[in-house]
Every structure is written in C-alpha cells, then in structure tokens.
Design a protein around this motif. Sequence first.
Motif, PDB file in Angstrom:
ATOM      1  N   GLY A  12     -12.355   3.104  -1.600  1.00 35.82           N
ATOM      2  CA  GLY A  12     -12.319   4.044  -0.465  1.00 35.82           C
ATOM      3  C   GLY A  12     -11.135   4.989  -0.591  1.00 35.82           C
ATOM      4  O   GLY A  12     -10.732   5.379  -1.696  1.00 35.82           O
ATOM      5  N   PHE A  13     -10.559   5.354   0.528  1.00 31.93           N
ATOM      6  CA  PHE A  13      -9.416   6.271   0.599  1.00 31.93           C
ATOM      7  C   PHE A  13      -8.334   5.852  -0.411  1.00 31.93           C
ATOM      8  O   PHE A  13      -7.949   6.611  -1.311  1.00 31.93           O
ATOM      9  CB  PHE A  13      -8.894   6.230   2.042  1.00 31.93           C
ATOM     10  CG  PHE A  13      -7.691   7.073   2.363  1.00 31.93           C
ATOM     11  CD1 PHE A  13      -7.165   7.986   1.465  1.00 31.93           C
ATOM     12  CD2 PHE A  13      -7.081   6.962   3.609  1.00 31.93           C
ATOM     13  CE1 PHE A  13      -6.054   8.761   1.784  1.00 31.93           C
ATOM     14  CE2 PHE A  13      -5.987   7.725   3.941  1.00 31.93           C
ATOM     15  CZ  PHE A  13      -5.460   8.621   3.016  1.00 31.93           C
ATOM     16  N   MET A  14      -7.878   4.626  -0.300  1.00 31.09           N
ATOM     17  CA  MET A  14      -6.781   4.185  -1.157  1.00 31.09           C
ATOM     18  C   MET A  14      -7.242   3.824  -2.563  1.00 31.09           C
ATOM     19  O   MET A  14      -6.504   3.982  -3.521  1.00 31.09           O
ATOM     20  CB  MET A  14      -6.076   2.980  -0.532  1.00 31.09           C
ATOM     21  CG  MET A  14      -5.030   3.343   0.452  1.00 31.09           C
ATOM     22  SD  MET A  14      -3.776   4.472  -0.245  1.00 31.09           S
ATOM     23  CE  MET A  14      -4.237   5.966   0.571  1.00 31.09           C
ATOM     24  N   CYS A  41     -14.053  -2.971  -8.918  1.00 29.31           N
ATOM     25  CA  CYS A  41     -14.932  -3.796  -8.079  1.00 29.31           C
ATOM     26  C   CYS A  41     -15.145  -3.134  -6.732  1.00 29.31           C
ATOM     27  O   CYS A  41     -14.197  -2.636  -6.103  1.00 29.31           O
ATOM     28  CB  CYS A  41     -14.292  -5.177  -7.884  1.00 29.31           C
ATOM     29  SG  CYS A  41     -15.192  -6.191  -6.697  1.00 29.31           S
ATOM     30  N   VAL A  43     -18.421  -3.327  -3.320  1.00 29.05           N
ATOM     31  CA  VAL A  43     -19.751  -3.805  -2.931  1.00 29.05           C
ATOM     32  C   VAL A  43     -20.470  -2.669  -2.218  1.00 29.05           C
ATOM     33  O   VAL A  43     -19.835  -1.965  -1.432  1.00 29.05           O
ATOM     34  CB  VAL A  43     -19.657  -5.050  -2.011  1.00 29.05           C
ATOM     35  CG1 VAL A  43     -19.448  -6.289  -2.829  1.00 29.05           C
ATOM     36  CG2 VAL A  43     -18.553  -4.903  -0.958  1.00 29.05           C
ATOM     37  N   THR A  79      -7.123  -2.595  -2.712  1.00 26.31           N
ATOM     38  CA  THR A  79      -7.197  -1.475  -1.765  1.00 26.31           C
ATOM     39  C   THR A  79      -8.375  -1.678  -0.820  1.00 26.31           C
ATOM     40  O   THR A  79      -9.084  -0.737  -0.479  1.00 26.31           O
ATOM     41  CB  THR A  79      -7.332  -0.136  -2.531  1.00 26.31           C
ATOM     42  OG1 THR A  79      -8.574  -0.137  -3.241  1.00 26.31           O
ATOM     43  CG2 THR A  79      -6.197   0.068  -3.522  1.00 26.31           C
ATOM     44  N   THR A  80      -8.551  -2.930  -0.441  1.00 28.82           N
ATOM     45  CA  THR A  80      -9.632  -3.324   0.465  1.00 28.82           C
ATOM     46  C   THR A  80      -9.077  -3.445   1.892  1.00 28.82           C
ATOM     47  O   THR A  80      -7.866  -3.392   2.092  1.00 28.82           O
ATOM     48  CB  THR A  80     -10.189  -4.685   0.003  1.00 28.82           C
ATOM     49  OG1 THR A  80      -9.068  -5.532  -0.318  1.00 28.82           O
ATOM     50  CG2 THR A  80     -11.066  -4.555  -1.216  1.00 28.82           C
ATOM     51  N   ASN A  82      -7.584  -4.881   5.382  1.00 33.84           N
ATOM     52  CA  ASN A  82      -6.478  -5.839   5.559  1.00 33.84           C
ATOM     53  C   ASN A  82      -6.930  -7.302   5.561  1.00 33.84           C
ATOM     54  O   ASN A  82      -6.230  -8.182   5.048  1.00 33.84           O
ATOM     55  CB  ASN A  82      -5.767  -5.582   6.896  1.00 33.84           C
ATOM     56  CG  ASN A  82      -5.316  -4.132   7.031  1.00 33.84           C
ATOM     57  OD1 ASN A  82      -5.335  -3.390   6.066  1.00 33.84           O
ATOM     58  ND2 ASN A  82      -4.920  -3.741   8.224  1.00 33.84           N
ATOM     59  N   LYS A 103      -0.664  -1.817   1.954  1.00 37.89           N
ATOM     60  CA  LYS A 103      -0.053  -2.304   3.178  1.00 37.89           C
ATOM     61  C   LYS A 103      -1.098  -2.338   4.284  1.00 37.89           C
ATOM     62  O   LYS A 103      -2.064  -1.580   4.188  1.00 37.89           O
ATOM     63  CB  LYS A 103       1.128  -1.433   3.604  1.00 37.89           C
ATOM     64  CG  LYS A 103       0.918   0.088   3.566  1.00 37.89           C
ATOM     65  CD  LYS A 103      -0.165   0.716   4.388  1.00 37.89           C
ATOM     66  CE  LYS A 103      -0.169   0.499   5.863  1.00 37.89           C
ATOM     67  NZ  LYS A 103      -1.307   1.150   6.525  1.00 37.89           N
ATOM     68  N   PRO A 104      -0.966  -3.128   5.334  1.00 36.26           N
ATOM     69  CA  PRO A 104       0.009  -4.206   5.428  1.00 36.26           C
ATOM     70  C   PRO A 104      -0.400  -5.362   4.519  1.00 36.26           C
ATOM     71  O   PRO A 104      -1.573  -5.535   4.210  1.00 36.26           O
ATOM     72  CB  PRO A 104      -0.088  -4.602   6.900  1.00 36.26           C
ATOM     73  CG  PRO A 104      -1.483  -4.276   7.301  1.00 36.26           C
ATOM     74  CD  PRO A 104      -1.868  -3.077   6.492  1.00 36.26           C
ATOM     75  N   GLY A 129       2.002  -0.898  -1.037  1.00 31.16           N
ATOM     76  CA  GLY A 129       1.738   0.541  -0.969  1.00 31.16           C
ATOM     77  C   GLY A 129       2.469   1.338   0.095  1.00 31.16           C
ATOM     78  O   GLY A 129       1.844   2.106   0.842  1.00 31.16           O
ATOM     79  N   ASP A 188      -1.285   0.090  10.896  1.00 30.26           N
ATOM     80  CA  ASP A 188      -1.774   1.240  10.141  1.00 30.26           C
ATOM     81  C   ASP A 188      -0.646   2.218   9.833  1.00 30.26           C
ATOM     82  O   ASP A 188      -0.509   2.678   8.706  1.00 30.26           O
ATOM     83  CB  ASP A 188      -2.839   1.982  10.963  1.00 30.26           C
ATOM     84  CG  ASP A 188      -4.236   1.467  10.668  1.00 30.26           C
ATOM     85  OD1 ASP A 188      -4.388   0.660   9.754  1.00 30.26           O
ATOM     86  OD2 ASP A 188      -5.171   1.892  11.375  1.00 30.26           O
ATOM     87  N   PHE A 323       0.192  14.254  -1.209  1.00 31.05           N
ATOM     88  CA  PHE A 323       0.124  12.825  -0.873  1.00 31.05           C
ATOM     89  C   PHE A 323      -0.212  11.972  -2.106  1.00 31.05           C
ATOM     90  O   PHE A 323       0.444  10.955  -2.363  1.00 31.05           O
ATOM     91  CB  PHE A 323      -0.939  12.617   0.220  1.00 31.05           C
ATOM     92  CG  PHE A 323      -1.210  11.175   0.527  1.00 31.05           C
ATOM     93  CD1 PHE A 323      -0.394  10.465   1.395  1.00 31.05           C
ATOM     94  CD2 PHE A 323      -2.279  10.512  -0.074  1.00 31.05           C
ATOM     95  CE1 PHE A 323      -0.640   9.127   1.663  1.00 31.05           C
ATOM     96  CE2 PHE A 323      -2.529   9.176   0.190  1.00 31.05           C
ATOM     97  CZ  PHE A 323      -1.702   8.485   1.065  1.00 31.05           C
ATOM     98  N   LYS A 327       1.561   8.374  -4.762  1.00 36.94           N
ATOM     99  CA  LYS A 327       0.979   7.138  -5.340  1.00 36.94           C
ATOM    100  C   LYS A 327       1.181   7.119  -6.848  1.00 36.94           C
ATOM    101  O   LYS A 327       1.333   6.059  -7.448  1.00 36.94           O
ATOM    102  CB  LYS A 327      -0.503   7.059  -4.960  1.00 36.94           C
ATOM    103  CG  LYS A 327      -1.122   5.686  -5.047  1.00 36.94           C
ATOM    104  CD  LYS A 327      -0.409   4.624  -4.237  1.00 36.94           C
ATOM    105  CE  LYS A 327      -0.933   4.431  -2.867  1.00 36.94           C
ATOM    106  NZ  LYS A 327      -0.236   3.348  -2.125  1.00 36.94           N
TER     107      LYS A 327
END
Length: 374
Positions: A12-14, A41, A43, A79-80, A82, A103-104, A129, A188, A323, A327
Amino acid sequence: MKSLGIGLIGTGFMGKCHALAYRSARAVFGDVPEARLEVLCDVPGDKASAFADQFGFARATDDWMDLVADPKVDIVCITTPNKVHKEMALAALEAGKHVHLEKPMALTMEDARILLAAADKTGARTIVGYNYLHNPAIGHARKLIEDGAIGRIVHFRGMVDEDYQADPELAWTWRATKADAGLGTLGDLGCHLISLATALVGPVESLMAETRTVHETRPMGEGSDERRPVENEDIASALLTFENGVHGVISTSRSAWGRKSYIAFEVHGTEGMITFDQERMNELRLYQNRGPVSEQGFKTLLTGPAHPPYGQFVPAAGHQLGFNDLKIIEAHTFLKAIAEGREAVPSFKEALHFEAVIHAIAEAGETGRRVTLK
Ligand code: NAD
C-alpha cells in the motif's frame, strides 16, 4: 558485503515507498550494498504478482511466512496494518532476519517491549519507519541546537494534524477499533511528532493530557443508517516535561480540515527560535537575537547541499526533496548500519520511547492524571 536481499510485506502507501527506497538507496548514496528485491508479499496473490512485476521483485507470494523463511531474504520490510506488525516482526527476527518495521511498532506497549526483547536476543538489526527524522532540515535544526545557535532550549511546541477523519459521514473502518488499530491519531500521527521532539530536545519524563473522540460513531458504508462507535481518539493534547526539565506542549488531530501533513514545531531558546512545518519540508525558519535590533527577524533557510544528505540527491540548493526521499535516506541508514555491523537509529530501542510517550498520553487522557514514564 556485496548485496542484501529484501522481502517486502504489504504494497500500500508505505509498501510502495519502501520498494522505491530500496531500489534507489545505493544509486543515491553509492556507499552501501546493493539491495536485491527478492520477494514481495501481499494478499491476494495476483495483487502480489502485479506489484512484484511493477516494483521489480524477483518473486511474489501471498504467504508472508514463506517470505520470512526465504534464505535469499536478509531484510524483512513490514508495511502492513498495525495489527499484524507483532507476529510478522517476531517471525522475521526468529528467522534471523533484519527488520525494517513501519510505525507504530505494535498495538500496545507490552507488545512493543516483546519485540525489543526479541531483537536484543537475536542480535538482528532493526529500524522503525520514523522517516521525518531523516529530513536534512531536521538534521540541521539539531545541529543549530547543539551549536548553541538559539541558546539554551526552554520550550517545545508541536502540532501534527491531518484531515483524513474530519468528515463526520466518512465510513467506519478498522482504524476506529482499538483491537485492529490500537491508538487513533496518537498512533498514526502523534508518534512522528514525538520522534522529532525527542531528537531535538531529548527524552520525555512525564506528561499530562486530554484526548477526545470528535466523531463518536461512523456509518457502516456510505449513506448507511447503521453506525458503529469510534473507540480511539481523534484529538490529543499534552503538556510534556522533558528529562532535561524543558517544558513542551503538543497536540495532534486527524480531524483538522485543511491540514494534509502538518507536522509543525517551534523550539524556543534563550537566544532565538527555530520553526518547521513538514508541508514546507525544505525550509527551516531561524530567529536569532543578534545584531542590530532593527534588523532582527526570522530568516528562511532553504535546504541544499550544505544540509547533508541533501547533496546526494541534487547538487543545487532549493530544488526540493520530497516525502519518498526521506524513506530513501531511511533505507540507506539501515543498509549502512547492517554493512558496518552496528545499530541503526531509530532502532526498536529508540522507537520504544516514542511509543511509550503516545501510550502515556492516551493513559493520561483517560485517567486525568500526570503520567511518569518509566
Ligand atoms: P495500506 O492499507 O495502504 O497498505 C497495507 C498493505 O498491507 C496492503 O497492501 C494490504 O493488502 C497488505 N496486507 C494486509 N494484511 C496482509 C497480510 N496478512 N499479508 C500480506 N499483506 C497484507 O496501509 P499503509 O498506509 O501503507 O500503512 C501500513 C503501515 O505503515 C501502518 O503501520 C502505518 O501506520 C504505517 N504508515 C507509516 C507512514 C510513515 O510516514 N512512516 C505513513 C503511512 C502509514
């Protein structure tokens, strides 16, 4: 060490941000091992295959345990959402992998402590992150403070606001539950501000706080009459006492119309002030009480090669980082630490303090009592 294999869970985003970062870190910096994009990976599996192709990963899977067990993977990027950080990070550490965790760290402090203990036991390297820490403007603010450019620090004021939960009719999601999301705006957004406050002023000793849920229920889908409760906070405000005695005030909201990535702070010193706003992330404002009073005023420092590692990206000042570049710097920090056999910053250890602060704010908000961090 010629190269390190990357396994990425989540696209996703991250996830995309991490993929771009590891693709670019060696190209931008040149002094770290190449990152081989080994396994991706997500789903369902066809999504994983499509993103593996797009991001340039060699293999795709819909089973994160396969990724963690893959002998060609050295670093697992998580990066899934939390809720699954803990089991994924524990499995990766147990498999002897280095872990780049978003994070978190976890939903609760208890789980975050379990992760730190597991990392300490395996000796694997970790990084969390907290990307805003890697902004050259923040590095320079830190240098100015250390050099005494604004005298002795006396006060920190910070805000971190977005408007992604401002609309009262926005549909209910898992983000509204403690079981799936943990904290609200504190988890967040607030934790990012605490990472900056800690980097600039130092660790937090104690605090008082108030928290509010602005929109107490949300519809189950657009236009639905069925509504479900929002269990976590939309707004939090806290008075902080840092270990060095400095006083701080912070607030965070995910329901602040018009704010998109407003991570702003002021550091007040006995001889001046530094201010910053992430929405203008290439600028730092500095006031010094020096020279003729008639000419004193805030000046804007535009970041450039004089503010490392900006010059690794562009040789000319004022051309602006973005941004995703933060990273890339974070990925470089991690690759370099692994190659040199030392801890990266912020590892699970530093991140644990940032997260202890946000959980203490939530506790103080619930109980109305001052909370002292252990
Ligand atoms: P997202 O919803 O955009 O992406 C999450 C991804 O994980 C999705 O692709 C989803 O399909 C995948 N996923 C979920 N469960 C999975 C499983 N069991 N196996 C494999 N894949 C699975 O979320 P996001 O906004 O990218 O947030 C992810 C994490 O990053 C969160 O912890 C969030 O707090 C953090 N985050 C950090 C920043 C930052 O600035 N550092 C910004 C945004 C989000």
